[in-house]
Design a protein around this motif. Structure first.
Motif, PDB file in Angstrom:
ATOM      1  N   THR A  99       0.811  -1.219   0.000  1.00 13.44           N
ATOM      2  CA  THR A  99       0.000   0.000   0.000  1.00 13.44           C
ATOM      3  C   THR A  99       0.846   1.271   0.000  1.00 13.44           C
ATOM      4  OG1 THR A  99      -0.168  -0.280   2.395  1.00 13.44           O
ATOM      5  CG2 THR A  99      -2.032  -1.023   1.094  1.00 13.44           C
ATOM      6  N   GLY A 100       2.146   1.125  -0.025  1.00 12.68           N
ATOM      7  CA  GLY A 100       3.019   2.304  -0.132  1.00 12.68           C
ATOM      8  C   GLY A 100       3.244   3.023   1.182  1.00 12.68           C
ATOM      9  N   ARG A 153      -2.325   2.393  -6.970  1.00 16.78           N
ATOM     10  CA  ARG A 153      -2.755   2.277  -5.557  1.00 16.78           C
ATOM     11  C   ARG A 153      -4.108   2.935  -5.315  1.00 16.78           C
ATOM     12  NH1 ARG A 153       3.219   2.755  -3.869  1.00 16.78           N
ATOM     13  NH2 ARG A 153       3.692   0.566  -3.417  1.00 16.78           N
ATOM     14  N   ARG A 154      -4.550   3.773  -6.243  1.00 20.36           N
ATOM     15  CA  ARG A 154      -5.900   4.349  -6.103  1.00 20.36           C
ATOM     16  C   ARG A 154      -6.968   3.269  -6.233  1.00 20.36           C
ATOM     17  NH1 ARG A 154      -4.914   8.980 -10.104  1.00 20.36           N
ATOM     18  NH2 ARG A 154      -3.371  10.185  -8.971  1.00 20.36           N
ATOM     19  N   GLN A 207       1.975   4.424  -7.771  1.00 18.68           N
ATOM     20  CA  GLN A 207       1.155   5.443  -7.102  1.00 18.68           C
ATOM     21  C   GLN A 207      -0.229   5.521  -7.750  1.00 18.68           C
ATOM     22  OE1 GLN A 207       3.184   9.162  -7.046  1.00 18.68           O
ATOM     23  NE2 GLN A 207       1.716  10.091  -5.652  1.00 18.68           N
ATOM     24  N   GLU A 208      -0.221   5.484  -9.059  1.00 21.41           N
ATOM     25  CA  GLU A 208      -1.470   5.533  -9.830  1.00 21.41           C
ATOM     26  C   GLU A 208      -2.355   4.320  -9.514  1.00 21.41           C
ATOM     27  OE1 GLU A 208      -3.668   6.961 -13.339  1.00 21.41           O
ATOM     28  OE2 GLU A 208      -2.120   7.901 -12.111  1.00 21.41           O
ATOM     29  N   PRO A 232       7.663   3.936  -9.761  1.00 21.59           N
ATOM     30  CA  PRO A 232       7.072   4.677  -8.635  1.00 21.59           C
ATOM     31  C   PRO A 232       5.776   5.401  -9.029  1.00 21.59           C
ATOM     32  CG  PRO A 232       9.442   4.975  -8.669  1.00 21.59           C
ATOM     33  CD  PRO A 232       9.103   4.217  -9.909  1.00 21.59           C
ATOM     34  N   SER A 233       5.756   6.034 -10.203  1.00 21.16           N
ATOM     35  CA  SER A 233       4.530   6.764 -10.571  1.00 21.16           C
ATOM     36  C   SER A 233       3.416   5.780 -10.947  1.00 21.16           C
ATOM     37  CB  SER A 233       4.816   7.724 -11.722  1.00 21.16           C
ATOM     38  OG  SER A 233       5.223   6.988 -12.850  1.00 21.16           O
TER      39      SER A 233
END
Ligand SMILES: Nc1ncnc2c1ncn2[C@@H]1O[C@H](COP(=O)(O)OP(=O)(O)OP(=O)(O)O)[C@@H](O)[C@H]1O
Length: 312
Positions: free
Chosen positions: A52-53, A77-78, A74-75, A70-71
């Motif tokens: 979940t970061g 994980r929404r 992040q994307e 990384p990006s």
């Protein structure tokens, strides 16, 4: 092959004196419920935090729906909803108010989602009752409702049944089953007790001291734990037919080595022995086999030792 929801490759997390996760390689498929089982300190929360970061790996790779930058992570994980450790609730607010505060904090635009989330977790009738007056089970369910605010495709829950009474455990099990069946949500749920997730999970991942010790489906687990009477006779075919008739059961299997496995009447070995000897069939071996779920798990991790994570 479909893209996995989650894939990890040799994922490792070290703290100063501890290797909390040691080269974890996993693949989670869409639409399944994964039970993540390990004793206290085995590394469950650490893995969930990496996914979940909330924390970062020391080594190894992690991808979500095929994205590992990384990006990209992040994307993706929404698309995840999570409840890790105790849900952070405002004790002086009601269930709906708790959801509303989080909705705003997380920038979720659709306010109308709140009644649906409350209904899904069975808290729609809690009205003005404040969270501080909720039972542990209600708090856990509110925590799950918070995780559902973003209508996640992948739900990650850390020990959601920990400390609940049997009725509370059943409620959470039902809820997870419903989310999976009705909305196709992929679920990763941790527990330190295998029994608690039995009947809910379709797959089990067993972790001990930071390492995955086994991955198996619910069927495989059943097969491996299923208690049975193992019966050896001089005439297995005849014995099989006879037991089937006299015990009125088909819960039996003739094994390649000629032994018979009987999955009913397992606590009455004398009954099967009597039936066979009455028919003149010589019984050369008779023993109970199989584990309870907890025995199975404890045997897998090394005979019931109460483990802590490997010192690194
Ligand atoms: N921030 C940290 N600093 C140092 N060590 C940590 C940290 N977080 C976890 N650990 C250690 O890593 C190991 C794995 O901990 P983790 O919380 O992942 O286990 P767990 O399986 O979730 O157990 P529990 O059921 O007790 O939560 C433990 O030995 C723990 O003490």
């Amino acid at each position: 092959m479909n893209t996995a929801v989650l894939e990890t490759n040799a994922l490792t997390k070290k703290y100063k004196h501890t290797t909390a996760l040691d080269h974890i390689s996993l693949r989670l498929e869409k639409g399944e419920i994964y039970g993540f089982i390990g004793q206290n300190g085995a590394g469950k929360t650490t893995l969930l935090r990496l996914i979940t970061g909330l924390s970062f790996p020391t080594q190894g790779e992690l991808s979500l729906w095929g994205k590992s930058t990384p990006s990209g992570l992040q994307e993706q994980r929404r698309r995840i909803g999570c409840m890790i450790e105790t849900p952070a609730l405002y004790p002086n607010l009601t269930a709906a108010q708790n959801l509303e505060v989080q909705r705003i904090q997380r920038g979720i635009p659709d306010k109308s989602i709140i009644p649906g989330c409350l209904k899904t977790v069975g808290l729609q009738d809690t009205g003005k009752k404040k969270a501080r007056n909720f039972s542990l089970g209600m708090r856990q369910r509110l925590g799950i409702a918070l995780a559902l605010l973003s209508t996640p495709e992948f739900l990650i829950l850390d020990e959601p049944v920990n400390g609940l009474d049997p009725a509370g455990i059943v409620e959470i099990r039902r809820l997870l089953g419903q989310l999976n069946r009705e909305y196709g949500v992929t679920i990763l749920v941790s527990s330190h007790i295998l029994e608690e997730l039995y009947q809910t999970a379709s797959h089990f991942i067993l972790i001990d001291r930071g390492r995955i010790i086994e991955e198996l489906t619910d069927r495989e687990l059943d097969e491996r734990c299923k208690r049975c009477l193992s019966i050896r006779t001089k005439d297995p075919q005849k014995a099989l037919l006879l037991l089937e008739q006299k015990l009125d059961t088909e819960e039996m299997q003739l094994m390649p080595d000629g032994s018979i496995r009987l999955y009913e009447h397992t606590d009455e070995p004398e009954l099967a022995a009597q039936i066979l000897s009455d028919a003149g069939i010589l019984v050369t071996g008779l023993q109970q086999e199989g584990d309870t779920l907890e025995e199975y798990f404890l045997n897998r991790i090394g005979g019931g030792r109460h483990g802590t994570a490997a010192e690194g």
